[in-house]
Design a protein around this motif. Structure first.
Motif: not given
Length: 259
Positions: A4-8, A59-68
Motif C-alpha cells: 500500500x502507498x506510504x510516506x516516511x 513516498x512510494x507506491x510499492x510494486x513488491x514487498x520491500x526488504x530493506x
C-alpha cells in the motif's frame, strides 16, 4: 508488510545507512537534504546514506514487498576508531549508490543480527568498526590511509588479554572490553591482536572454548550437555557444531578416542 502507498520522514542526531535488498515502486520520490529528488523506480541493491542532522523523506507506491536494512550509527559511538575522528567528520549525503565492500559489510552485519548462534558479538562489533571505516572511505572517495601497527601487541598486553579470556572463556566478552585491557582502540586492538595471535579475537576465544571443552571431555562423569553449558554454549547442538568445525570430530567421538 503490505503493498500500500506510504510516506516516511527521518531526521536524527545519528547517521542512517539504508541497504535496499528488494525495492521497487510504481510511483514515488525520495529526498535527502543536499541532493536532488529521485523518482527511481527500481533501487534493489542500492545504498543510501543520510548524515546526522539531514532531512530524509519520501513516498512510494510499492510494486513488491520491500526488504530493506536500516543501520542507525552513533557518530561518537564507543567502537569508533579514535584515529578516524569519525564524530568530527562532515559526511556527504548519498542517494541510491552502490559500493561492493560497504554492501558486503552491511549484509554480514544483517546476518549476525539474525543469527542465534554463539560467539557472534565480537564479530558483529568488528563488523561495526569496519562499517565506520567503509563510510569514511566512500566519503573521501579514496582509500583510507591507516596507521599499521607492525609489532602486534606488547608482551604485557598479550599476557593480560590471554589471561582474561581464559578466566572468562565461557562468557560473551565484548571486543571493547579486551581493547580496554590493552589500552587500545577496538580497531587497532583487533589488528594488533591478529598480528600477535594469528587469528582475530573472536576466533581465538572460540578456540580457547573448544580447548577447555577437550579438557572437560576427559572427565567421563560429565555429560556432553553439561560441558556445553560449562564452556558457554546454550545448546548442545551449537556446541557440537562448533566443536566439529574446529576439530573435525563431534565431542562424543573425541571422547571415545581419548586413551
Amino acid at each position: 508488510m503490505r503493498q500500500k502507498p506510504f510516506e516516511y520522514r527521518f531526521r536524527a542526531p545519528c547517521h542512517l545507512l539504508i541497504a535496499a535488498e528488494v525495492a521497487e515502486r510504481y510511483d514515488g520520490e525520495t529526498f535527502v537534504e543536499g541532493l536532488p529528488r529521485s523518482t527511481l523506480r527500481n533501487f534493489t541493491g542500492k545504498l543510501t546514506f543520510v548524515p546526522a542532522g539531514h532531512d530524509f523523506h519520501g513516498s512510494q507506491k510499492p510494486r513488491t514487498l520491500n526488504r530493506t536494512i536500516y543501520f542507525y550509527i552513533d557518530p561518537r559511538g564507543p567502537l569508533a576508531d579514535p584515529a578516524l575522528r569519525f564524530g568530527e567528520l562532515e559526511f556527504r549525503p548519498r542517494l541510491f549508490f552502490y559500493d561492493h565492500d560497504l554492501w558486503q559489510t552491511a549484509l554480514k552485519l544483517k546476518s549476525q543480527v539474525e543469527s542465534s548462534g554463539a560467539m557472534l558479538r565480537q564479530y558483529a562489533e568488528a563488523l561495526g568498526i569496519l562499517l565506520s571505516h567503509e563510510l569514511v572511505r566512500i566519503n573521501s572517495d579514496a582509500t583510507l590511509c591507516e596507521t599499521v601497527t607492525h609489532g602486534g601487541l606488547a608482551s604485557w598486553q598479550r599476557k593480560r588479554v590471554a589471561a582474561y579470556i581464559e578466566e572468562h572463556v565461557a562468557d560473551d566478552i565484548p571486543l571493547a572490553t579486551l581493547a580496554e585491557l590493552a589500552r587500545l582502540s577496538p580497531w587497532h586492538f583487533s589488528r594488533s591482536f591478529k598480528q600477535s595471535f594469528g587469528v582475530p579475537p573472536h576466533k581465538y576465544h572460540a578456540r580457547r572454548r573448544i580447548e577447555r571443552a577437550k579438557q572437560l571431555l576427559a572427565n567421563r562423569d560429565l555429560s556432553v550437555t553439561a560441558i556445553a553449558f560449562e564452556v558457554g554454549f546454550s545448546e548442545t547442538s551449537t556446541f557440537t557444531a562448533a566443536f566439529h568445525r574446529l576439530t573435525g570430530q563431534t565431542p562424543s567421538k573425541y571422547r571415545r578416542n581419548i586413551d
